[in-house]
Design a protein around this motif. Structure first.
Motif, mmCIF file in Angstrom:
data_model
loop_
_atom_site.group_PDB
_atom_site.id
_atom_site.type_symbol
_atom_site.label_atom_id
_atom_site.label_comp_id
_atom_site.label_asym_id
_atom_site.label_seq_id
_atom_site.Cartn_x
_atom_site.Cartn_y
_atom_site.Cartn_z
ATOM 1 N N ARG A 305 43.316 44.595 25.508
ATOM 2 C CA ARG A 305 42.811 44.391 26.835
ATOM 3 C C ARG A 305 42.979 42.833 27.171
ATOM 4 O O ARG A 305 42.970 42.037 26.103
ATOM 5 C CB ARG A 305 41.090 44.564 26.598
ATOM 6 C CG ARG A 305 40.401 44.093 27.952
ATOM 7 C CD ARG A 305 38.987 44.289 27.703
ATOM 8 N NE ARG A 305 38.135 43.864 28.833
ATOM 9 C CZ ARG A 305 37.860 44.810 29.867
ATOM 10 N NH1 ARG A 305 38.534 46.125 29.689
ATOM 11 N NH2 ARG A 305 37.451 44.395 30.901
ATOM 12 N N LEU A 306 43.553 42.717 28.302
ATOM 13 C CA LEU A 306 43.838 41.015 28.644
ATOM 14 C C LEU A 306 42.536 40.331 28.712
ATOM 15 O O LEU A 306 41.669 40.678 29.533
ATOM 16 C CB LEU A 306 44.783 41.281 29.947
ATOM 17 C CG LEU A 306 46.224 41.904 29.556
ATOM 18 C CD1 LEU A 306 46.900 42.010 30.925
ATOM 19 C CD2 LEU A 306 46.885 41.101 28.405
ATOM 20 N N PRO A 307 42.840 39.138 28.595
ATOM 21 C CA PRO A 307 41.748 38.204 29.205
ATOM 22 C C PRO A 307 41.521 38.069 30.546
ATOM 23 O O PRO A 307 42.619 38.443 31.242
ATOM 24 C CB PRO A 307 42.179 36.809 28.603
ATOM 25 C CG PRO A 307 43.054 37.235 27.506
ATOM 26 C CD PRO A 307 43.870 38.534 27.763
ATOM 27 N N SER A 308 40.417 37.587 31.070
ATOM 28 C CA SER A 308 40.187 37.744 32.569
ATOM 29 C C SER A 308 41.209 36.854 33.327
ATOM 30 O O SER A 308 41.879 37.260 34.371
ATOM 31 C CB SER A 308 38.815 37.397 33.077
ATOM 32 O OG SER A 308 38.731 35.947 32.362
ATOM 33 N N TYR A 309 41.520 35.718 32.883
ATOM 34 C CA TYR A 309 42.694 34.974 33.693
ATOM 35 C C TYR A 309 43.928 35.761 33.807
ATOM 36 O O TYR A 309 44.582 35.373 35.011
ATOM 37 C CB TYR A 309 42.690 33.628 33.187
ATOM 38 C CG TYR A 309 43.215 33.401 31.822
ATOM 39 C CD1 TYR A 309 44.366 33.225 31.609
ATOM 40 C CD2 TYR A 309 42.234 33.472 30.694
ATOM 41 C CE1 TYR A 309 44.877 33.344 30.110
ATOM 42 C CE2 TYR A 309 42.869 33.469 29.405
ATOM 43 C CZ TYR A 309 44.081 33.394 29.141
ATOM 44 O OH TYR A 309 44.694 33.359 27.671
ATOM 45 N N LEU A 310 44.334 36.302 32.616
ATOM 46 C CA LEU A 310 45.588 37.156 32.517
ATOM 47 C C LEU A 310 45.443 38.373 33.575
ATOM 48 O O LEU A 310 46.389 38.671 34.201
ATOM 49 C CB LEU A 310 45.758 37.625 31.424
ATOM 50 C CG LEU A 310 46.602 36.028 30.334
ATOM 51 C CD1 LEU A 310 47.014 36.606 28.999
ATOM 52 C CD2 LEU A 310 47.770 35.523 31.014
ATOM 53 N N SER A 311 44.504 38.946 33.329
ATOM 54 C CA SER A 311 44.021 40.174 34.286
ATOM 55 C C SER A 311 44.238 39.990 35.976
ATOM 56 O O SER A 311 44.835 40.693 36.451
ATOM 57 C CB SER A 311 42.806 40.450 34.208
ATOM 58 O OG SER A 311 42.617 41.265 32.822
ATOM 59 N N LEU A 312 43.796 38.667 36.192
ATOM 60 C CA LEU A 312 44.008 38.192 37.615
ATOM 61 C C LEU A 312 45.442 37.751 37.831
ATOM 62 O O LEU A 312 45.813 38.262 39.087
ATOM 63 C CB LEU A 312 43.079 37.021 38.029
ATOM 64 C CG LEU A 312 41.519 37.362 37.856
ATOM 65 C CD1 LEU A 312 40.922 35.985 37.909
ATOM 66 C CD2 LEU A 312 41.002 38.383 38.889
ATOM 67 N N LEU A 313 46.064 37.345 37.024
ATOM 68 C CA LEU A 313 47.289 37.004 37.269
ATOM 69 C C LEU A 313 48.377 38.192 37.091
ATOM 70 O O LEU A 313 49.210 38.052 38.342
ATOM 71 C CB LEU A 313 47.862 35.895 35.926
ATOM 72 C CG LEU A 313 49.420 35.279 36.419
ATOM 73 C CD1 LEU A 313 49.637 34.791 37.467
ATOM 74 C CD2 LEU A 313 49.643 34.545 35.065
ATOM 75 N N LEU A 314 48.192 38.950 36.381
ATOM 76 C CA LEU A 314 48.985 40.249 36.173
ATOM 77 C C LEU A 314 48.493 41.570 37.051
ATOM 78 O O LEU A 314 49.350 42.294 36.861
ATOM 79 C CB LEU A 314 49.267 40.671 34.799
ATOM 80 C CG LEU A 314 49.786 39.427 33.937
ATOM 81 C CD1 LEU A 314 49.867 40.082 32.527
ATOM 82 C CD2 LEU A 314 51.394 39.220 34.167
ATOM 83 N N LYS A 315 47.396 41.364 37.331
ATOM 84 C CA LYS A 315 46.696 42.642 37.973
ATOM 85 C C LYS A 315 46.566 43.813 37.200
ATOM 86 O O LYS A 315 46.844 44.939 37.760
ATOM 87 C CB LYS A 315 47.428 42.560 39.642
ATOM 88 C CG LYS A 315 47.364 41.692 40.324
ATOM 89 C CD LYS A 315 47.996 41.817 41.471
ATOM 90 C CE LYS A 315 48.059 40.916 42.781
ATOM 91 N NZ LYS A 315 48.685 41.187 43.891
ATOM 92 N N LYS A 316 46.372 43.440 35.912
ATOM 93 C CA LYS A 316 46.331 44.648 34.967
ATOM 94 C C LYS A 316 45.030 44.092 33.955
ATOM 95 O O LYS A 316 44.910 43.040 33.731
ATOM 96 C CB LYS A 316 47.569 44.733 34.036
ATOM 97 C CG LYS A 316 48.751 45.297 35.059
ATOM 98 C CD LYS A 316 49.794 45.565 33.942
ATOM 99 C CE LYS A 316 51.139 46.353 34.845
ATOM 100 N NZ LYS A 316 52.388 46.140 33.940
ATOM 101 N N ASP A 317 44.270 45.242 33.525
ATOM 102 C CA ASP A 317 43.204 45.050 32.584
ATOM 103 C C ASP A 317 43.951 45.210 30.997
ATOM 104 O O ASP A 317 43.338 44.636 30.215
ATOM 105 C CB ASP A 317 42.050 45.983 33.000
ATOM 106 C CG ASP A 317 41.327 45.361 34.246
ATOM 107 O OD1 ASP A 317 41.531 44.192 34.671
ATOM 108 O OD2 ASP A 317 41.027 46.131 34.971
ATOM 109 N N TYR A 318 44.642 46.187 31.025
ATOM 110 C CA TYR A 318 45.294 46.343 29.806
ATOM 111 C C TYR A 318 46.722 46.301 29.564
ATOM 112 O O TYR A 318 47.307 46.568 30.716
ATOM 113 C CB TYR A 318 44.781 47.784 29.413
ATOM 114 C CG TYR A 318 43.304 48.041 29.261
ATOM 115 C CD1 TYR A 318 42.536 47.795 28.149
ATOM 116 C CD2 TYR A 318 42.581 48.330 30.549
ATOM 117 C CE1 TYR A 318 41.225 47.891 28.125
ATOM 118 C CE2 TYR A 318 41.461 48.660 30.530
ATOM 119 C CZ TYR A 318 40.542 48.419 29.311
ATOM 120 O OH TYR A 318 39.158 48.578 29.192
ATOM 121 N N ILE A 319 47.368 46.025 28.537
ATOM 122 C CA ILE A 319 48.669 46.307 28.356
ATOM 123 C C ILE A 319 49.217 46.876 27.117
ATOM 124 O O ILE A 319 48.416 46.756 25.903
ATOM 125 C CB ILE A 319 49.401 44.759 28.332
ATOM 126 C CG1 ILE A 319 50.816 44.685 28.105
ATOM 127 C CG2 ILE A 319 48.743 44.087 26.939
ATOM 128 C CD1 ILE A 319 51.454 43.291 28.604
#
Length: 442
Positions: A305-319
């Motif tokens: 699960r990605l941190p919130s700031y990376l989720s907004l940047l990558l537009k993904k919640d998981y990787i």
């Protein structure tokens, strides 16, 4: 009319004439068209550096060829090469400090150094060798009682061998040379600790899987190359006084490039079963053996699960990511920030001893120690990192067989075999007829 004073030319002495002639022959100086001496020595200096670069490049390619050839030949040959490298490094280091022993009629000093080396290698590598030998001896039609006894009493035998060396050292003490002899004993143990013990860690890395040997070695080489490239390109600020050519810019640039290379090397290595599978029972395999295994979980994609700031940047919640990439980055940090200090340590030692290289075993590169100064430190870190954060401590046949032979008597082994037969019968792996025949045999 003013008088003109003629200065008498000073005729060179015979020694100066001979020296000048020799210099002309060595440097190849020639007069140009105006009669003045040319700048041939500068040209020859350039030629000397060019020749040195050519020799260094040729031997680098030769070493790379043999390195990849040995990797393909399998773990037995790699471990054998590591042992030879350890012996070569020990020889170079100990020869620097024992040059005066023969002059002082201390002939036993050199013998004791090599005796302690053999004892240390037998202690560190002997048990692993005996473990693999036991597996082979029991599966074949020949059983060696000597090998079993060595495995059972290995530590005690090694202790007795060391005590014999200690007694031999005390018996060899000579009045008037006590300070020198005790210094030699301390130096020998320091070399054994820093070279042989850390070399043992590298051997264990190979047994854990080829990637744990190749990745650290490759990262150290990468860091060394890019430290040189970035240093000559951007270097301005001196990093450390004992190595004047090392710069902060080269150090930082190599750190960044080594991290990127760790991701690339991991991507290449982790798809090959030969490189990621541990060698648990057979050291005779090679790259053509088709080795297969259940991979360590770090080589399998996992969801993060990605941190919130990376989720907004990558537009993904998981990787999805293989954990090995994260471990490789951490290992690369050590290879670029800490391992170079092994090289700085070697540079300081050479300055203290007032030598250019530790030896001349490799043309254009100096001695074996000059090429391995960072690898030993890197190997020990990789081993401890693997055992602490990665190892799953799976039980394998070799370890189980060694435990049974060493700790159980003959009657207890028979009882264990009967229990295993009963278990195989209950789960339906063997039928009643086979089960009955096996019981009759025992």
């Amino acid at each position: 009319m003013p008088s003109v004073r003629h200065r008498k030319a000073k005729s060179p002495s015979p020694l100066e004439s001979t020296s000048s002639a020799s210099d002309c022959l060595i440097e190849g100086s020639k007069s140009d068209e105006s009669g003045e001496m040319g700048t041939e020595p500068v040209v020859n200096e350039k030629e000397r550096k060019k020749q040195a670069i050519i020799v260094r490049t040729i031997w680098t390619l030769i070493m790379l060829f043999f390195f990849f050839a040995i990797i393909g030949m399998g773990p037995f040959w790699i471990i054998s090469t590591i042992l030879l490298v350890q012996v070569a490094v020990f020889r170079e280091l100990i020869s620097i400090t024992t040059t005066k022993a023969s002059e002082r009629d201390l002939r036993y000093t050199s013998y004791l150094n090599w005796y302690f080396l053999i004892t240390t290698i037998f202690y560190l590598e002997g048990r692993s060798f005996l473990k693999y030998s036991l597996t082979y001896l029991i599966e074949s039609d020949y059983t060696s009682e000597i090998a079993i006894k060595l495995a059972v009493h290995h530590k005690f035998i090694c202790y007795c061998l060391y005590v014999m060396g200690f007694v031999g050292f005390v018996a060899s003490l000579k009045k008037g040379y006590l300070r020198y002899q005790f210094t030699q004993l301390s130096v020998t143990h320091m070399i054994l600790l820093m070279v042989i013990l850390q070399g043992h860690c590298i051997v264990n890395n190979i047994l854990h899987g080829m990637i744990w040997f190749l990745l650290p070695v490759g990262l150290v080489i990468t860091n060394d190359i890019f430290a040189y490239i970035c240093g000559i390109t951007f270097g301005r600020t001196q990093l450390i006084s004992i190595s004047p050519k090392k710069t902060v810019e080269g150090f930082v640039g190599a750190w960044f490039c080594t991290i990127l290379m760790s991701l690339l090397l991991t991507y290449i290595f982790c798809t090959n079963a030969y490189l990621i599978c541990p060698f648990t029972n057979d050291l005779a395999v090679n790259c053509l053996s088709g080795i297969q295994c259940d991979p360590n979980p770090i080589f399998i994609h996992q969801i993060y699960r990605l941190p919130s700031y990376l989720s907004l940047l990558l537009k993904k919640d998981y990787i999805q990511l293989k954990p090995i990439y994260l471990h490789a980055v951490i290992i690369s940090m050590f290879a670029s920030l800490i391992a170079p200090f092994g090289g700085f340590f070697a540079s300081g030692l050479k300055r203290a001893l007032k030598i250019k290289d530790f030896g001349d075993a490799i043309p254009g590169h100096g001695g074996v120690t000059d090429r391995m100064d960072c690898q030993f430190l890197m190997g020990s870190f990789s081993y401890l990192y693997y055992e602490t954060f990665i190892s799953v401590h799976r039980l394998n046949i070799g370890n189980l067989l060694q435990t049974v032979i060493i700790n159980l008597s003959g009657e207890e082994i028979i009882q264990l075999v009967k229990s295993l037969q009963s278990y195989l019968y209950k789960i339906g792996y063997i039928d009643e007829e086979v089960y009955t025949q096996l019981n009759k045999m025992l």
